[in-house]
Design a protein around this motif. Sequence first.
Motif, short mmCIF file in Angstrom:
data_model
loop_
_atom_site.label_atom_id
_atom_site.label_comp_id
_atom_site.label_asym_id
_atom_site.label_seq_id
_atom_site.Cartn_x
_atom_site.Cartn_y
_atom_site.Cartn_z
N LEU A 17 -6.57 6.00 -3.44
CA LEU A 17 -7.57 6.65 -4.29
C LEU A 17 -8.19 7.85 -3.59
O LEU A 17 -8.81 8.69 -4.23
CB LEU A 17 -8.66 5.65 -4.68
N SER A 18 -8.03 7.92 -2.28
CA SER A 18 -8.53 9.06 -1.51
C SER A 18 -7.71 9.18 -0.23
O SER A 18 -6.83 8.37 0.03
CB SER A 18 -10.02 8.88 -1.18
N GLN A 19 -7.99 10.19 0.56
CA GLN A 19 -7.27 10.40 1.80
C GLN A 19 -7.85 9.59 2.96
O GLN A 19 -7.35 9.64 4.07
CB GLN A 19 -7.29 11.89 2.16
N ALA A 20 -8.95 8.87 2.71
CA ALA A 20 -9.59 8.10 3.77
C ALA A 20 -8.70 6.93 4.19
O ALA A 20 -8.05 6.29 3.35
CB ALA A 20 -10.95 7.58 3.30
N SER A 21 -8.70 6.66 5.49
CA SER A 21 -7.86 5.57 6.00
C SER A 21 -8.40 4.20 5.60
O SER A 21 -7.66 3.22 5.58
CB SER A 21 -7.78 5.67 7.53
N ASN A 22 -9.70 4.12 5.30
CA ASN A 22 -10.29 2.84 4.90
C ASN A 22 -10.38 2.69 3.39
O ASN A 22 -11.19 1.95 2.86
CB ASN A 22 -11.69 2.68 5.51
N ASP A 23 -9.55 3.44 2.68
CA ASP A 23 -9.53 3.41 1.22
C ASP A 23 -9.12 2.02 0.73
O ASP A 23 -8.11 1.47 1.17
CB ASP A 23 -8.53 4.47 0.73
N ASP A 24 -9.93 1.44 -0.17
CA ASP A 24 -9.60 0.13 -0.71
C ASP A 24 -8.41 0.19 -1.66
O ASP A 24 -7.65 -0.76 -1.78
CB ASP A 24 -10.82 -0.47 -1.43
N GLY A 25 -8.29 1.30 -2.38
CA GLY A 25 -7.14 1.50 -3.24
C GLY A 25 -7.20 0.70 -4.53
O GLY A 25 -8.07 -0.13 -4.75
N LYS A 26 -6.24 0.97 -5.38
CA LYS A 26 -6.06 0.26 -6.65
C LYS A 26 -4.86 -0.67 -6.50
O LYS A 26 -3.75 -0.23 -6.23
CB LYS A 26 -5.83 1.29 -7.76
N PHE A 27 -5.08 -1.98 -6.68
CA PHE A 27 -4.00 -2.95 -6.50
C PHE A 27 -2.88 -2.71 -7.51
O PHE A 27 -3.13 -2.49 -8.70
CB PHE A 27 -4.53 -4.37 -6.66
N LEU A 28 -1.64 -2.77 -7.02
CA LEU A 28 -0.47 -2.56 -7.88
C LEU A 28 0.44 -3.78 -7.92
O LEU A 28 0.71 -4.32 -8.99
CB LEU A 28 0.32 -1.33 -7.40
N LEU A 29 0.92 -4.22 -6.75
CA LEU A 29 1.89 -5.31 -6.70
C LEU A 29 1.62 -6.20 -5.48
O LEU A 29 0.97 -5.78 -4.53
CB LEU A 29 3.32 -4.77 -6.62
N ALA A 30 2.15 -7.41 -5.55
CA ALA A 30 2.05 -8.35 -4.43
C ALA A 30 3.41 -8.98 -4.18
O ALA A 30 4.23 -9.11 -5.10
CB ALA A 30 1.01 -9.43 -4.72
N ALA A 31 3.66 -9.35 -2.94
CA ALA A 31 4.92 -10.01 -2.57
C ALA A 31 4.63 -11.12 -1.58
O ALA A 31 3.69 -11.03 -0.78
CB ALA A 31 5.91 -9.01 -2.00
N ARG A 32 5.45 -12.17 -1.63
CA ARG A 32 5.30 -13.29 -0.70
C ARG A 32 6.66 -13.62 -0.09
O ARG A 32 7.67 -13.70 -0.80
CB ARG A 32 4.73 -14.52 -1.42
N ARG A 33 6.68 -13.78 1.21
CA ARG A 33 7.92 -14.08 1.94
C ARG A 33 8.20 -15.57 1.90
O ARG A 33 7.35 -16.39 2.26
CB ARG A 33 7.80 -13.60 3.39
N CYS A 34 9.41 -15.93 1.48
CA CYS A 34 9.83 -17.33 1.40
C CYS A 34 11.10 -17.49 2.24
O CYS A 34 12.17 -17.03 1.85
CB CYS A 34 10.08 -17.75 -0.04
N ARG A 35 10.97 -18.14 3.38
CA ARG A 35 12.10 -18.31 4.29
C ARG A 35 12.92 -19.53 3.91
O ARG A 35 12.38 -20.63 3.72
CB ARG A 35 11.58 -18.45 5.72
N ARG A 36 14.24 -19.34 3.78
CA ARG A 36 15.17 -20.43 3.49
C ARG A 36 16.13 -20.59 4.67
O ARG A 36 16.20 -19.71 5.54
CB ARG A 36 15.95 -20.14 2.20
N PRO A 37 16.90 -21.67 4.70
CA PRO A 37 17.82 -21.88 5.84
C PRO A 37 18.83 -20.75 6.03
O PRO A 37 19.15 -20.39 7.16
CB PRO A 37 18.51 -23.21 5.49
N THR A 38 19.35 -20.18 4.95
CA THR A 38 20.41 -19.18 5.06
C THR A 38 20.02 -17.81 4.54
O THR A 38 20.81 -16.87 4.62
CB THR A 38 21.67 -19.65 4.32
#
Length: 407
Positions: free
Chosen positions: A144-165
């Motif tokens: 939302l701005s050039q500031a490094s501490n910008d909270d931003g507008k949430f767009l997407l989320a991802a979660r890592r799921c580790r499997r055996p292979t």
Amino acid sequence: MSFKSMIQDMKGELGSISRRGFEGRFGYGMKSRSQRVVEDFAVSGVDALRQSCWANMPPELLRDVLMRIEESECAWPPRKNVVSCAGVCRSWRDTMKEIVRTLEVSEKLTFPISLKQPGPRNTLIQCFIKRNRSSQTYHLYLNLSQASNDDGKFLLAARRCRRPTYTDYIISLKADDVSKGSSNYIGKLRSNFLGTKFTIYDAQPPNSGAKVTKSRSTRMVGMRQVSPKVPAGNYTVAHISYELNVLGSRGPRRMQCVMDTIPVSAVGPNGVAPTQTRLLSGNLDSFPSISFFRSKSSRADSLRLGNLSTEKEEMLVLKNKAPRWHEQLQCWCLNFNGRVTVASVKNFQLVASVENEGGGQEQQENVILQFGKVGKDVFTMDYQYPISAFQAFAICLSSFDTKIACE
């Protein structure tokens, strides 16, 4: 009454109606009782709207008002007023979806479908990713701005799921609802055991000729009947490969992305990339199975969604831009134009591959996606046409995965 004061009055009157109705429809995991509550909210909102002075607004005046709102609210968070107007009722939604243009043209992220559409031409959309090591989650935000501490507008989320292979990265529209069986599930990234090859899957067909890849997750989502017309599943949209480092030499990673659904001609001056215009009803509870962009390009959209295999058109191939060795700094360097501040093996820039037919020198220097580290667990992600935010996010997620044979 001036036109400006009329718009402000309308926003105030619609505040509780649009906010309650719109947020209610975005509720997830609701069962029969909750659905009845949402329907009651919608009915009460419509009744309140009918009693207001805006109920019988002439179509020409309504369009003029909504057009001015869309033009004035060009950035987030004020842009949420455009989304709220589209969630008031059907007539408002129909008018708004005619006004709001695709991301390529408007250069504005508005509705969730914008995350599946190619970015603007010659302009990078600046985003950043926050990593949570403990929960193995990754959140994508719009700058939302050039500031490094910008909270931003949430767009997407991802979660890592580790499997055996293999390892899966589940991608969702909601930060607190990341699972394959969720109605907010829009796709995933899957890696092999070594973390050298990845495949990006879309939950809905990226084009008319897309073929679903049958898997356990496909059946699980299918049982939820995400869409009565098009079954949700795993539609391959891209393949990512990292070059093996068998000699153990030091240097940046080498990667290549084959975009299965984007023709090589898309990077040309008059090139066209597939553009999705709606999300399936299971992917978004708010506006089920309704196209947001009903413009003059309706016939053009059908052409954009052609099958690459039948047209025998070459797929777009992206490769990482080769860095240069800096003698004074004694390290590999790339020009990120100030968007990357911390050296990391994960940093990269993607450009069109030289092997693509008709690829000029200018296209080879045009950065389509760049990703780099700016702080602990904070990374920037900038992308542009012809890839979407969803595709760019999935490609960047591949850089987080452990690569035993590439370091």
